[in-house]
Design a protein around this motif. Structure first.
Motif, mmCIF file in Angstrom:
data_model
loop_
_atom_site.group_PDB
_atom_site.id
_atom_site.type_symbol
_atom_site.label_atom_id
_atom_site.label_comp_id
_atom_site.label_asym_id
_atom_site.label_seq_id
_atom_site.Cartn_x
_atom_site.Cartn_y
_atom_site.Cartn_z
ATOM 1 N N SER A 56 -8.324 -9.751 4.873
ATOM 2 C CA SER A 56 -6.973 -10.151 4.471
ATOM 3 C C SER A 56 -6.103 -10.301 5.708
ATOM 4 C CB SER A 56 -6.352 -9.146 3.495
ATOM 5 O OG SER A 56 -6.008 -7.948 4.144
ATOM 6 N N ASP A 65 -13.036 -8.851 1.376
ATOM 7 C CA ASP A 65 -13.709 -8.807 2.673
ATOM 8 C C ASP A 65 -12.755 -8.917 3.856
ATOM 9 O OD1 ASP A 65 -16.621 -8.839 1.730
ATOM 10 O OD2 ASP A 65 -15.716 -10.503 0.629
ATOM 11 N N THR A 74 -3.740 -3.809 -3.102
ATOM 12 C CA THR A 74 -3.953 -4.743 -1.996
ATOM 13 C C THR A 74 -5.416 -5.172 -1.926
ATOM 14 O OG1 THR A 74 -4.464 -3.025 -0.378
ATOM 15 C CG2 THR A 74 -2.135 -3.582 -0.686
ATOM 16 N N LEU A 117 -7.176 -7.776 8.619
ATOM 17 C CA LEU A 117 -7.944 -6.634 8.125
ATOM 18 C C LEU A 117 -9.328 -7.081 7.671
ATOM 19 C CD1 LEU A 117 -5.077 -5.010 6.008
ATOM 20 C CD2 LEU A 117 -5.663 -4.588 8.407
ATOM 21 N N SER A 144 0.815 -1.224 0.000
ATOM 22 C CA SER A 144 0.000 0.000 0.000
ATOM 23 C C SER A 144 0.844 1.268 0.000
ATOM 24 C CB SER A 144 -0.910 0.044 1.232
ATOM 25 O OG SER A 144 -1.915 -0.932 1.151
ATOM 26 N N MET A 158 -7.593 -4.840 0.509
ATOM 27 C CA MET A 158 -8.486 -3.808 1.032
ATOM 28 C C MET A 158 -8.751 -2.724 -0.006
ATOM 29 S SD MET A 158 -9.393 -4.753 4.119
ATOM 30 C CE MET A 158 -9.522 -6.373 3.365
ATOM 31 N N GLU A 159 -7.779 -2.454 -0.849
ATOM 32 C CA GLU A 159 -7.933 -1.414 -1.868
ATOM 33 C C GLU A 159 -8.919 -1.816 -2.956
ATOM 34 O OE1 GLU A 159 -3.654 0.918 -1.861
ATOM 35 O OE2 GLU A 159 -3.728 -1.087 -2.714
ATOM 36 N N ARG A 213 -13.217 -5.517 6.081
ATOM 37 C CA ARG A 213 -14.007 -4.401 5.565
ATOM 38 C C ARG A 213 -15.343 -4.920 5.032
ATOM 39 N NH1 ARG A 213 -12.142 -1.216 0.583
ATOM 40 N NH2 ARG A 213 -14.375 -0.900 0.468
#
Length: 212
Positions: free
Chosen positions: A135, A133, A126, A153, A118, A128-129, A155
């Motif tokens: 990582s 759901d 990545t 992580l 990132s 998340m980018e 999201r």
């Protein structure tokens, strides 16, 4: 995480899958993935990654192979992807996430070797980018924290944070190392303040070595 990315990978699978649920995974997944499948009671559906014959190594999975696996297993609960692979190869993660979400499947990403990505624009996107759901990130491998310290992580709303917390309470040590947690904070600060410059120098050296 102070139980390593192994615990993060297993927590992802146990959070997304109930016993008997199918999960689509590449054949070159880490043994922690197999452990997570055993602990969760999920059923693996294997996808063969591309093979680089010249180098003799496994690469990422293709959109076509994922679409085929989903077509044959339309009720699978999750798709597991490695980004990047242990040889540094990244698939088109954004497209793979889009395909999985179109079929209402959670996307779990093993980013054990991608903690740095990132922080410099020359690296792949990545998890998340691109909207995955969950990582699991080995901060200790490429981001400078102490061995065994990692990040998990999450999201979106496909996987409940409460469910993740319950899984971690079942599998996690209740005597977390403050040395490891402190090293995570220091590594995060270093990435945020100096990461771009450090990675620019790393890439410069790598390119020189490759050219020579």
């Amino acid at each position: 995480m102070v139980n390593g990315t192994t615990a993060g990978v297993q927590a992802m699978i146990m959070s997304a899958c109930e016993p008997g649920d199918k999960i689509i995974i590449p054949r070159n997944a880490h043994k922690s993935t197999i452990g997570g499948i055993i602990l969760s009671g999920a059923m693996p559906v294997y996808v063969q990654p591309e093979i680089n014959e010249k180098l003799g190594i496994a690469m990422g999975i293709t959109e076509e192979s994922l679409k085929k696996a989903i077509k044959e297993n339309p009720h699978a609960k999750a798709v597991f992807i490695i980004n990047p692979t242990y040889y540094g190869v990244a698939s088109d993660l954004k497209s793979l996430v889009r395909i999985a979400h179109r079929h209402e499947m959670a996307v779990l990403v093993d980013e054990a070797h991608g903690a740095h990505m990132s922080f410099h624009n020359d690296f792949p996107l990545t998890a998340m980018e691109v909207g995955a759901d969950m990582s699991a990130v080995s901060t200790h491998k490429t981001a400078g924290s102490l061995t065994q310290s990692s990040l998990l992580l999450l999201r979106g709303n496909m996987i409940s944070p409460e469910r993740v917390k319950q899984v971690l309470n079942l599998t996690y040590t209740s005597s977390a190392s403050y040395l490891l947690m402190c090293s995570l904070d220091i590594a995060r600060k270093q990435l945020a303040t100096k990461g771009s410059d450090m990675l620019e120098e790393t890439l410069r050296l790598a390119r020189i070595a490759r050219m020579r």
